[in-house]
Design a protein around this motif. Structure first.
Motif, short mmCIF file in Angstrom:
data_model
loop_
_atom_site.label_atom_id
_atom_site.label_comp_id
_atom_site.label_asym_id
_atom_site.label_seq_id
_atom_site.Cartn_x
_atom_site.Cartn_y
_atom_site.Cartn_z
N GLY A 28 0.83 -1.19 0.00
CA GLY A 28 0.00 0.00 0.00
C GLY A 28 0.87 1.24 0.00
N SER A 29 0.27 2.35 0.38
CA SER A 29 0.97 3.63 0.37
C SER A 29 1.24 4.09 1.80
CB SER A 29 0.15 4.67 -0.38
OG SER A 29 -1.08 4.89 0.29
N THR A 30 1.98 5.17 1.92
CA THR A 30 2.33 5.70 3.24
C THR A 30 1.27 6.65 3.78
OG1 THR A 30 3.61 7.46 2.15
CG2 THR A 30 4.82 5.50 2.87
N THR A 31 0.04 6.57 3.25
CA THR A 31 -1.04 7.36 3.84
C THR A 31 -1.29 6.89 5.26
OG1 THR A 31 -2.62 5.81 2.84
CG2 THR A 31 -2.17 7.83 1.64
N ARG A 75 5.80 1.79 10.83
CA ARG A 75 6.27 0.84 11.84
C ARG A 75 6.02 -0.59 11.40
NH1 ARG A 75 3.83 0.39 16.22
NH2 ARG A 75 1.96 1.65 15.78
N PHE A 76 4.86 -0.82 10.79
CA PHE A 76 4.55 -2.17 10.34
C PHE A 76 5.50 -2.64 9.24
CE2 PHE A 76 2.08 -4.59 7.04
CZ PHE A 76 2.18 -5.82 7.67
N VAL A 77 5.71 -1.82 8.23
CA VAL A 77 6.60 -2.22 7.13
C VAL A 77 8.03 -2.36 7.62
CG1 VAL A 77 7.47 -1.57 4.85
CG2 VAL A 77 5.07 -1.19 5.41
N GLU A 78 8.45 -1.48 8.52
CA GLU A 78 9.79 -1.57 9.09
C GLU A 78 10.00 -2.89 9.81
OE1 GLU A 78 12.14 1.85 11.22
OE2 GLU A 78 10.97 0.76 12.73
N LEU A 79 8.99 -3.32 10.57
CA LEU A 79 9.08 -4.61 11.27
C LEU A 79 9.14 -5.77 10.28
CD1 LEU A 79 7.03 -5.74 14.36
CD2 LEU A 79 7.29 -7.25 12.41
N ALA A 80 8.21 -5.77 9.32
CA ALA A 80 8.11 -6.90 8.38
C ALA A 80 9.35 -7.02 7.50
CB ALA A 80 6.87 -6.74 7.51
N GLN A 81 9.99 -5.91 7.21
CA GLN A 81 11.22 -5.94 6.40
C GLN A 81 12.47 -6.03 7.27
OE1 GLN A 81 11.18 -2.62 3.64
NE2 GLN A 81 9.50 -3.49 2.44
N PHE A 110 5.91 -0.99 0.65
CA PHE A 110 5.21 0.19 0.18
C PHE A 110 5.27 0.21 -1.34
CE2 PHE A 110 6.14 2.19 4.44
CZ PHE A 110 4.81 2.33 4.80
N ALA A 111 4.15 0.59 -1.94
CA ALA A 111 4.11 0.77 -3.39
C ALA A 111 4.20 2.25 -3.76
CB ALA A 111 2.83 0.17 -3.97
N GLN A 112 3.76 3.11 -2.85
CA GLN A 112 3.82 4.55 -3.09
C GLN A 112 4.20 5.27 -1.80
OE1 GLN A 112 -0.22 5.15 -4.77
NE2 GLN A 112 0.82 5.99 -6.55
N PRO A 117 6.36 -2.41 -7.09
CA PRO A 117 5.38 -1.76 -7.96
C PRO A 117 3.97 -1.99 -7.44
CG PRO A 117 6.91 -3.13 -9.23
CD PRO A 117 7.13 -3.45 -7.79
N TRP A 118 3.07 -1.11 -7.82
CA TRP A 118 1.67 -1.25 -7.41
C TRP A 118 1.09 -2.53 -8.00
CZ3 TRP A 118 -0.50 1.74 -3.79
CH2 TRP A 118 -1.86 1.59 -3.57
N ALA A 119 0.47 -3.35 -7.17
CA ALA A 119 -0.07 -4.64 -7.62
C ALA A 119 -1.57 -4.54 -7.83
CB ALA A 119 0.24 -5.72 -6.59
N SER A 120 -2.13 -5.53 -8.50
CA SER A 120 -3.57 -5.56 -8.74
C SER A 120 -4.31 -5.78 -7.42
CB SER A 120 -3.93 -6.67 -9.72
OG SER A 120 -3.77 -7.94 -9.10
N GLY A 121 -5.59 -5.43 -7.43
CA GLY A 121 -6.40 -5.56 -6.22
C GLY A 121 -6.59 -6.99 -5.77
N SER A 122 -6.34 -7.96 -6.65
CA SER A 122 -6.51 -9.37 -6.28
C SER A 122 -5.22 -9.99 -5.76
CB SER A 122 -6.99 -10.16 -7.50
OG SER A 122 -6.04 -10.12 -8.54
N ARG A 123 -4.12 -9.24 -5.74
CA ARG A 123 -2.84 -9.80 -5.31
C ARG A 123 -2.89 -10.36 -3.88
NH1 ARG A 123 0.11 -12.11 -3.17
NH2 ARG A 123 2.40 -12.18 -3.15
#
Length: 562
Positions: A352-355, A371-377, A411-413, A433-439
């Protein structure tokens, strides 16, 4: 970093082949030619050490599965949910009596017709509408005429983001207006789709919040004012203003139910309502974008009835279903794009994005999505807590190891940030890259968390064959009918339990079984209790309450609102 053992091995072998080729091509008289083979340790050592770490984690996992907090929380939640369904009122007299018992006064006019409508459409929920009562209760202390007057006063104030809507006729049609906007984000169309199914005339007015963020702060009784105060708090720290009345509520706050589940010091969510109560958690002040640095926040301080899609515990917005869930195809679930459980990747997915807040240089690390992306990565190379069993004794242990193949998170954006903060985040995070909604449907576990407000993708995840893990501080209309550990897995704000949770659900036999069961039960319940007609049933009851509130002949109520 690789999703499978085979992929990781191929990377190591490719590195070794390249090294052997370099050594082979060097002249035989080159000095230290063979010593270059020492470089083989570069791909082999991390590959073998990670393999050993994964094996060790699996071998030291809890063998007595029934003692794991996840197992106990699931059993406890299922028992509570089954009891809730059994105890729904089965007659109008019972529903009437239950309403009086819960709220201390009679239901609004039209309640009997609403009950028949709900029964006719096989609603599994009849009594669990406390969130409506909590939203409308403060306005009972105003007369019906005062209720109408305050809506006009608030709408005539400058610098707000409110739509003024009028509903009338049979079937009722809704028209909404705004001082400076033309696109109402499909709200009028949403209300028209709802009221075309309601078998009675509806004549009322209401205010709608246009922004993703909530808007209303209701002052205590002693601070009532006929004129609301509207301020623009976008980009500013909001914690202090959003929790300013917490000290006045301490005497009223009920202690959360004592859970019998042993969590071994990890913050598994045992009481969702208490976990989401800002007044109980001052540590949330910097850990969520809405609280630390909201992108937009038109704060209305006063007794003003405004409908919003979601709000934290301290705010007074009246909650209604987001139009995104009903009107926007990008948030809709399409069966043909889903993947059967056995064919899904055994990992946790989110992109997703950093909104979720306004990112400033050096301050964005604390925002909830970052914080979530930082943990997961595993970007901080921190220590993680796991539950381990030795000689039948379960304990919490810390480890620097995180199995990266269990997380497909990026993050995609990069948005909503100052120039420098955007640059810092692009350099810091691994992006995709931004993925499709079904990803998301290609993974067994799918994560969902707040953006600037509610997450519009939540319903498509619930409707899918994947298992949603949900982190939020924002209440929504569905909170009473959607139970944690029954229909989805809740995640705490600090996510300290997340590594153990993901490990258990993906890497143990019992955990994988429970993950599949909850995914299936959540999907089945979504089909039963989140139909479009269920949204209509909720809105029908809410509109009856709003109609009572704005009856110009209704006097202000003096009774104590529960």
């Amino acid at each position: 970093m690789q999703p499978t053992d085979t992929r990781a091995l191929m990377v190591a072998l490719a590195s070794l082949l390249a090294l052997v080729q370099v050594v082979y091509l060097l002249p035989k008289q080159a000095k230290a030619r063979l010593t270059l083979l020492v470089l083989a340790a570069i791909p082999l050592v991390p590959y073998l050490s990670d393999l050993a770490a994964i094996q060790f984690a699996q071998s030291s996992a809890i063998r007595h599965a029934e003692k794991h907090p996840v197992e106990m929380l699931i059993r406890e939640a299922n028992a509570n949910f089954d009891s809730l369904l059994r105890n729904q009122s089965s007659t109008y007299a019972a529903a009437y009596a239950e309403y009086q018992r819960r709220y201390g006064f009679e239901p609004p006019d039209g309640f009997e017709e609403w009950y028949k409508f709900a029964q006719e459409h096989q609603s599994p929920i009849i009594d669990e509408f406390d969130i409506i009562s909590e939203g409308v209760a403060p306005f009972l202390r105003m007369s019906g005429q005062e209720f109408l007057d305050i809506m006009s006063v608030a709408y005539d104030e400058p610098d707000h983001e409110l739509w003024s809507c009028v509903m009338s006729g049979q079937p009722a049609q809704t028209e909404c207006s705004h001082h400076g906007r033309e696109n109402d984000r499909n709200n009028a169309h949403f209300f028209n789709r709802v009221t075309e199914k309601i078998p009675v005339a509806m004549d009322l007015k209401f205010l709608l919040n246009h922004l993703d963020e909530p808007t209303v702060m209701i002052p205590p009784l002693s601070a009532n004012s006929i004129k609301p105060v509207i301020t623009n708090r976008g980009g500013e720290r909001a914690w202090e203003v959003l929790t300013q009345f917490c000290s006045l509520k301490k005497g009223e706050m009920k202690s959360p139910g004592t859970s019998t589940v042993e969590t071994y010091g990890l913050p598994f969510v045992t009481d969702r309502k208490a976990t989401m109560d800002l007044c109980r958690h001052p540590e949330y002040s910097d850990s969520h974008g809405l609280l630390a640095a909201p992108e937009s926040l038109r704060l209305i301080e006063g007794l003003v009835p405004v409908l919003s899609n979601g709000a934290p515990s301290t705010m007074g917005d009246i909650l209604y279903p987001s139009t995104a869930y009903i009107e926007e195809d990008r948030f809709a679930y399409h069966t043909e794009t889903d993947v059967d459980w056995d064919k899904k990747q055994n990992n946790l997915y989110w992109a997703g994005s950093t909104t979720g807040g306004r990112a400033r240089p050096g301050e964005w690390h604390s925002l909830h999505r970052q914080r979530f992306v930082e943990l997961a990565q595993n970007l901080q190379h921190r220590t993680f807590s796991y539950l381990r069993e030795k000689k039948g004794v379960i304990s919490r242990e810390d480890s620097s190891f995180l199995n990266g193949r269990l997380y497909d998170v990026a993050f995609a954006q990069v948005l909503q940030c100052d120039v420098q903060a955007c640059r810092e985040q692009r350099q810091y995070f691994t992006r995709k890259p931004w993925a499709s909604g079904s990803r998301p449907y290609h993974s067994r576990l799918v994560f969902d968390l707040d953006g600037n407000g509610i997450s519009g993708r939540y319903y498509k995840l619930l409707a899918s064959k994947s298992l949603p893990l949900k982190q939020t501080v924002i209440r929504e209309w569905h909170d009473e009918r959607l139970l944690p550990w029954v229909h989805y897995i809740p995640v705490s704000q600090h996510m300290e339990e997340l590594p153990e949770l993901v490990f258990y659900l993906t890497s143990t036999e019992n955990g994988q079984k429970r993950a599949r069961e909850i995914a299936e039960r959540g999907q089945q319940w979504f089909a039963q209790a989140f139909r479009q007609i269920d949204v209509v049933i909720y809105m029908y009851r809410l509109l009856l309450e709003l109609t009572r509130l704005q009856d110009p002949d209704r006097p202000a109520w003096q009774l104590e609102v529960r």
